[in-house]
Design a protein around this motif. Sequence first.
Motif, PDB file in Angstrom:
ATOM      1  N   ASN A 350      38.123 -78.200  65.099  1.00 40.05           N
ATOM      2  CA  ASN A 350      38.332 -78.208  63.649  1.00 40.05           C
ATOM      3  C   ASN A 350      39.718 -78.637  63.203  1.00 40.05           C
ATOM      4  N   GLY A 351      40.668 -78.686  64.118  1.00 37.93           N
ATOM      5  CA  GLY A 351      42.043 -78.924  63.706  1.00 37.93           C
ATOM      6  C   GLY A 351      42.493 -80.366  63.728  1.00 37.93           C
ATOM      7  N   LEU A 352      41.920 -81.179  64.628  1.00 34.22           N
ATOM      8  CA  LEU A 352      42.442 -82.519  64.856  1.00 34.22           C
ATOM      9  C   LEU A 352      41.326 -83.559  64.937  1.00 34.22           C
ATOM     10  N   VAL A 353      41.701 -84.788  64.665  1.00 29.17           N
ATOM     11  CA  VAL A 353      40.855 -85.937  64.989  1.00 29.17           C
ATOM     12  C   VAL A 353      41.441 -86.494  66.284  1.00 29.17           C
ATOM     13  N   LEU A 354      40.873 -86.103  67.406  1.00 26.14           N
ATOM     14  CA  LEU A 354      41.498 -86.344  68.707  1.00 26.14           C
ATOM     15  C   LEU A 354      41.654 -87.824  69.040  1.00 26.14           C
ATOM     16  N   ASN A 355      40.767 -88.657  68.541  1.00 24.11           N
ATOM     17  CA  ASN A 355      40.842 -90.082  68.867  1.00 24.11           C
ATOM     18  C   ASN A 355      41.817 -90.845  67.980  1.00 24.11           C
ATOM     19  N   GLU A 356      42.452 -90.145  67.052  1.00 27.65           N
ATOM     20  CA  GLU A 356      43.464 -90.783  66.198  1.00 27.65           C
ATOM     21  C   GLU A 356      44.856 -90.375  66.672  1.00 27.65           C
ATOM     22  N   ASP A 357      45.850 -91.110  66.183  1.00 22.79           N
ATOM     23  CA  ASP A 357      47.215 -90.846  66.649  1.00 22.79           C
ATOM     24  C   ASP A 357      47.849 -89.681  65.900  1.00 22.79           C
ATOM     25  N   ILE A 358      49.050 -89.350  66.309  1.00 22.80           N
ATOM     26  CA  ILE A 358      49.753 -88.189  65.766  1.00 22.80           C
ATOM     27  C   ILE A 358      50.027 -88.358  64.278  1.00 22.80           C
ATOM     28  N   GLN A 359      50.517 -89.536  63.877  1.00 24.57           N
ATOM     29  CA  GLN A 359      50.881 -89.707  62.473  1.00 24.57           C
ATOM     30  C   GLN A 359      49.653 -89.642  61.562  1.00 24.57           C
ATOM     31  N   PHE A 360      48.513 -90.096  62.030  1.00 22.21           N
ATOM     32  CA  PHE A 360      47.268 -89.981  61.265  1.00 22.21           C
ATOM     33  C   PHE A 360      46.941 -88.512  61.020  1.00 22.21           C
ATOM     34  N   ASN A 361      47.055 -87.689  62.067  1.00 24.51           N
ATOM     35  CA  ASN A 361      46.707 -86.282  61.947  1.00 24.51           C
ATOM     36  C   ASN A 361      47.712 -85.501  61.107  1.00 24.51           C
ATOM     37  N   VAL A 362      48.985 -85.820  61.226  1.00 24.45           N
ATOM     38  CA  VAL A 362      50.012 -85.095  60.468  1.00 24.45           C
ATOM     39  C   VAL A 362      49.818 -85.271  58.967  1.00 24.45           C
ATOM     40  N   SER A 363      49.438 -86.454  58.536  1.00 21.32           N
ATOM     41  CA  SER A 363      49.317 -86.742  57.106  1.00 21.32           C
ATOM     42  C   SER A 363      47.931 -86.443  56.539  1.00 21.32           C
ATOM     43  N   LEU A 364      46.990 -86.074  57.397  1.00 21.18           N
ATOM     44  CA  LEU A 364      45.578 -86.032  57.012  1.00 21.18           C
ATOM     45  C   LEU A 364      45.283 -85.086  55.851  1.00 21.18           C
ATOM     46  N   ALA A 365      45.948 -83.929  55.802  1.00 19.11           N
ATOM     47  CA  ALA A 365      45.650 -82.937  54.767  1.00 19.11           C
ATOM     48  C   ALA A 365      46.440 -83.175  53.481  1.00 19.11           C
ATOM     49  N   HIS A 366      47.330 -84.169  53.478  1.00 19.63           N
ATOM     50  CA  HIS A 366      48.175 -84.397  52.296  1.00 19.63           C
ATOM     51  C   HIS A 366      48.467 -85.893  52.176  1.00 19.63           C
ATOM     52  N   LEU A 367      47.410 -86.672  52.016  1.00 22.02           N
ATOM     53  CA  LEU A 367      47.569 -88.122  51.977  1.00 22.02           C
ATOM     54  C   LEU A 367      48.381 -88.582  50.778  1.00 22.02           C
ATOM     55  N   GLN A 368      48.297 -87.829  49.661  1.00 19.61           N
ATOM     56  CA  GLN A 368      49.081 -88.235  48.496  1.00 19.61           C
ATOM     57  C   GLN A 368      50.584 -88.176  48.771  1.00 19.61           C
ATOM     58  N   GLY A 369      50.960 -87.396  49.796  1.00 22.75           N
ATOM     59  CA  GLY A 369      52.377 -87.309  50.148  1.00 22.75           C
ATOM     60  C   GLY A 369      52.905 -88.534  50.862  1.00 22.75           C
ATOM     61  N   VAL A 370      52.006 -89.407  51.329  1.00 23.54           N
ATOM     62  CA  VAL A 370      52.438 -90.635  52.008  1.00 23.54           C
ATOM     63  C   VAL A 370      51.842 -91.868  51.328  1.00 23.54           C
TER      64      VAL A 370
END
Length: 555
Positions: A350-370
């Motif tokens: 539930n926490g990560l999209v494992l096949n995506e990279d780190i930066q994709f996962n870090v921004s995932l819950a707050h896309l408006q911030g990037v």
Amino acid sequence: MLLEMRDIRKTFPGVVALNKVNLRVRAGEIHAIVGENGAGKSTLMKVLSGVYPHGSYSGAIVFEGEERKFQGIRDSEHLGVAIIHQELALVPLLSITENVFLGNEPAKRGVIDWMAAHQMTQALLHKVGLKESPDTLITHLGVGKQQLVEIAKALSRKVKLLILDEPTASLNETDSHALLELLLELKSQGITCILISHKLNEISHVADSITVLRDGSTVEMLDCHAQAVSEDRVIRAMVGREMADRYPQRQPNIGEVAFEVRNWRAYHPQRNEQPFIKGIDLQVRRGEIVGIAGLMGSGRTELAMSLFGRSWGRRISGEVLRNGQPIDVSTVGKAIHNGLAYVTEDRKGNGLVLNEDIQFNVSLAHLQGVATAGVIDHGKEHQVAQDYRHKLRLRCSGVDQKTLNLSGGNQQKVVLAKWLFTNPEVLILDEPTRGIDVGAKYEIYTLIAQMAAEGKCVIVISSEMPELLGISDRIYVMNEGRLVAEMPTTEASQEKIMRVIVNAPPEALRASPPEGDAARAAGRRDQQRPLHGGTGMDRASTTASGSPQHNENRI
């Protein structure tokens, strides 16, 4: 000598994971491997078990006196090597029996004998302390119980060398103790075990010898019978420095009530006859760290997930207030919008999209911030991920590395970074240091303390009782879907909390609310005990057995 691994070197693009690692394991012993996250423990075991085939690494593996060149897991299993990985590998929509014997089904004249499989599974489940029916689907089990199924699956094969990678991370004290006693029983039967664990109390209980890895290299080999081995010595070898205090010092500045839950109820997704969460009332003050203790099945995870966008449960009712005003938490998006964040215990599911990279996962819950004008700015996304990489000391080749290739502890740091980036007012952390080494734990504790110092409300659910006593200002005790006690940390102890759980009446109890200052001495009392010779079992709670399968929103 049953096993020797000589000068093992394993590289990934841009990263040297193992650098001339040596390991020697005697027949019939329990050998512990310890080290910080990213030290190479799991990678070394994947080399040994054939997950990384011969030719993808350099060095030699000598098993039972002969050099082995495993090309896959079946090659190692054929010789009696079985591994239980840190990340669960079960098929959710199959039953326990089908998972235990998957690829190894008992058969008569080419036809699977399901009656025999069922009977053998029942015996294995009894052995690992799991009371569920063998016909139960994996998707209906919580993380802790799924771990027990993994162990039963490994024991279903005739093993000579059993490798366990963080096997008790999701187990309560009783089940952990039963598993460790089982390892001792297997040892008496001549089965050799390799145990990877961050919990030095477990190693104290069972280990005959220890290999310490740091930065992909062997730094020390210890014989627990030939010399006195203390926790401090092992920690010093793991992190390369002294750790005088495992919890950061802080002066709490606790304000008014900023987060409140009133009469919160939730029904189990499969069982609607009575509520699973039964009229919860809780408060968190601004700048306060509140711990929630309880045994497996007490409802801690279910409570957290039902609050966070109703990610678990049905027929949910009750009221959630922030700064005295009701807020809508009926979906994950609305919960995030209203300042809630939930760091899940199940980072893989539930926490990560494992096949995506780190930066994709870090921004995932707050896309408006990037984003700029509704379009993701990948330069900004990259910079945010880089900032959290340094802040959380992520061990990776770069923020474009896939999270699938990170160690379990570093994956947990990515989950934490994702929610810290949303700048939440209320942060709920469910097993935030699960699978994380002692050095990295301190860094997480420091971040939690910083969040509280900024005036955030922090709720911590943890299986580690010393952890709750060490970082919390106040502790709620949960049992059978109710809060049965509330106490300031200054008045709490492991014994008191367990006594409350055992003697809890049907209705909730309440102690007086705290006045402010929190003492952490209670969580530090037994940290200097010797590493070998004690019982080592000082945990009193575990991960709740909530099943996240009904969550339609990735959290």
